[in-house]
Design an enzyme around this catalytic site. Structure first.
Site, short mmCIF file in Angstrom:
data_model
loop_
_atom_site.label_atom_id
_atom_site.label_comp_id
_atom_site.label_asym_id
_atom_site.label_seq_id
_atom_site.Cartn_x
_atom_site.Cartn_y
_atom_site.Cartn_z
CB SER A 1 -22.06 4.94 36.11
OG SER A 1 -22.54 5.84 35.13
CD GLN B 1 -29.68 10.61 30.76
OE1 GLN B 1 -29.31 9.58 31.31
NE2 GLN B 1 -28.88 11.68 30.65
CB ALA C 1 -29.82 4.75 38.05
CG HIS C 2 -28.19 7.40 33.96
ND1 HIS C 2 -28.12 8.70 33.55
CD2 HIS C 2 -27.53 7.36 35.14
CE1 HIS C 2 -27.45 9.41 34.42
NE2 HIS C 2 -27.09 8.63 35.40
CG ASN C 3 -24.87 5.44 31.85
OD1 ASN C 3 -25.26 5.28 30.70
ND2 ASN C 3 -24.65 6.64 32.37
#
Length: 330
Positions: free
Chosen positions: A244, A183, A224-226
């Site tokens: 996302s 990441q 969470a990521h994005n």
């Protein structure tokens, strides 16, 4: 005559040194009986003429509290003001520290990190290399800010919160073994953002996880990521959103809701607690339940669920009367 209040307490326990907020007649009467010197009342109330208290009227008690309580807030007294930069902290020689910054004991500030003017960094907090903390932000004890992550000005981050941990991303190889996908993105947080205790905001895989201005998180939230979250959001305890996904401006959520990955939610959406979001929300409004549905329909569903047991018994009696066999018994 001037009136002075030394503290703020609820009407039920106030005394002659207390400022009191009273939204109801009963609360106002309790404050008057206790001889509270200053009483902030809702505009719908009329104070008695013979009271010795000083009364101030407001159309919204919560907004009045947000304006007045900062005058009584002793939060900054938790941080030692004797030494602005504690001798037991570590600050890399190449880090930039702004004016009037307070750094507590055992803080670690990495290479080329930038700390804005007027910031307060609590004990045992870690700010990694190239991270940026905007002016007048407050990081409580035991906060982690990862490398290259950025916080805006006037933010407040509560203890045990992590900003910039790796997102959860793995690929299975031919043996079925998970292999980590690095990441290498970052987290960007806007101005006037507050994040409660024990929260996690993951860095993006390649680009940025973003949180907009004036958004507020309760404790135990996970971003969470994005993920991108807009401005002026209010997320209650245990808000969880998978990778996302996008949340628009002026979003509100009750406690313990889950949003799956790659979901898009438009502006001005309210979601009731204990709900699950598995499809895009394209229209502003109030929603609830799992599966998610408009809030009024959600209330009907809850009402109907309470009747399921009774209906099952009635259907069973009806089938028995008609000598019908349950499909599950065939």
């Amino acid at each position: 005559l001037s009136k002075v209040a030394q503290k703020v307490l609820p009407p039920e326990v106030c005394d002659a040194e207390t400022l009191v907020f009273a939204g109801k007649k009963e609360q106002m009467e309790l404050a008057i009986k206790a001889k509270a010197p200053i009483i902030i009342i809702h505009k719908s109330l009329t104070p008695p003429e013979d009271s010795t208290s000083a009364f101030f009227s407001t159309p919204a008690i919560p907004l009045a509290m947000s304006s007045i309580l900062p005058l009584f807030d002793g939060k900054m007294n938790r941080f030692s003001q004797e030494s602005k930069i504690h001798p037991q902290s570590f600050i890399h020689p190449n880090a930039h520290i702004g004016k009037n910054v307070t750094v507590g004991p055992f803080v670690s500030i990495g290479e080329y990190a930038r700390i804005g003017d007027g910031c307060t960094i609590g004990a045992n907090t870690v700010i990694e290399s190239y991270a940026v903390i905007g002016d007048h932000s407050l990081l409580h004890a035991l906060v982690f800010v990862g490398s290259h992550c950025e916080l805006g000005s006037h933010c407040e981050i509560h203890p045990h919160t992590t900003i910039g941990a790796d997102g959860f991303s793995f690929a299975l190889n031919s043996k079925g073994e998970p292999q980590k996908i690095p990441q290498i993105g970052r987290v960007v947080i806007g101005n006037h953002v507050e994040i409660g205790a024990n929260c996690a905001v993951d860095r993006a895989a390649l680009t940025e996880t973003r949180i907009g201005n004036n958004t507020k998180f309760d404790n135990f939230c996970h971003i969470a990521h994005n993920v991108t979250i807009g401005n002026n959001g209010l997320m209650a305890c245990s808000f969880k959103i998978a990778g996302s996904s996008h949340v628009g401006d002026n979003f509100m959520s009750g406690g313990d809701i889950c949003i799956i990955d790659h979901i898009s939610i438009t502006d001005r959406v309210v979601i009731a607690g204990k709900s699950g979001v598995t499809n895009n929300i394209t229209e502003s409004g109030q929603y609830g339940g799992y599966p998610l549905e408009p809030f009024r329909e959600h209330l009907r569903t809850l009402k109907n669920l309470a009747q399921v047991g009774r209906l099952r018994k009635q259907v069973a009696r009806l089938m028995k009367h008609l000598n019908l066999q349950d499909e599950e018994e065939k």
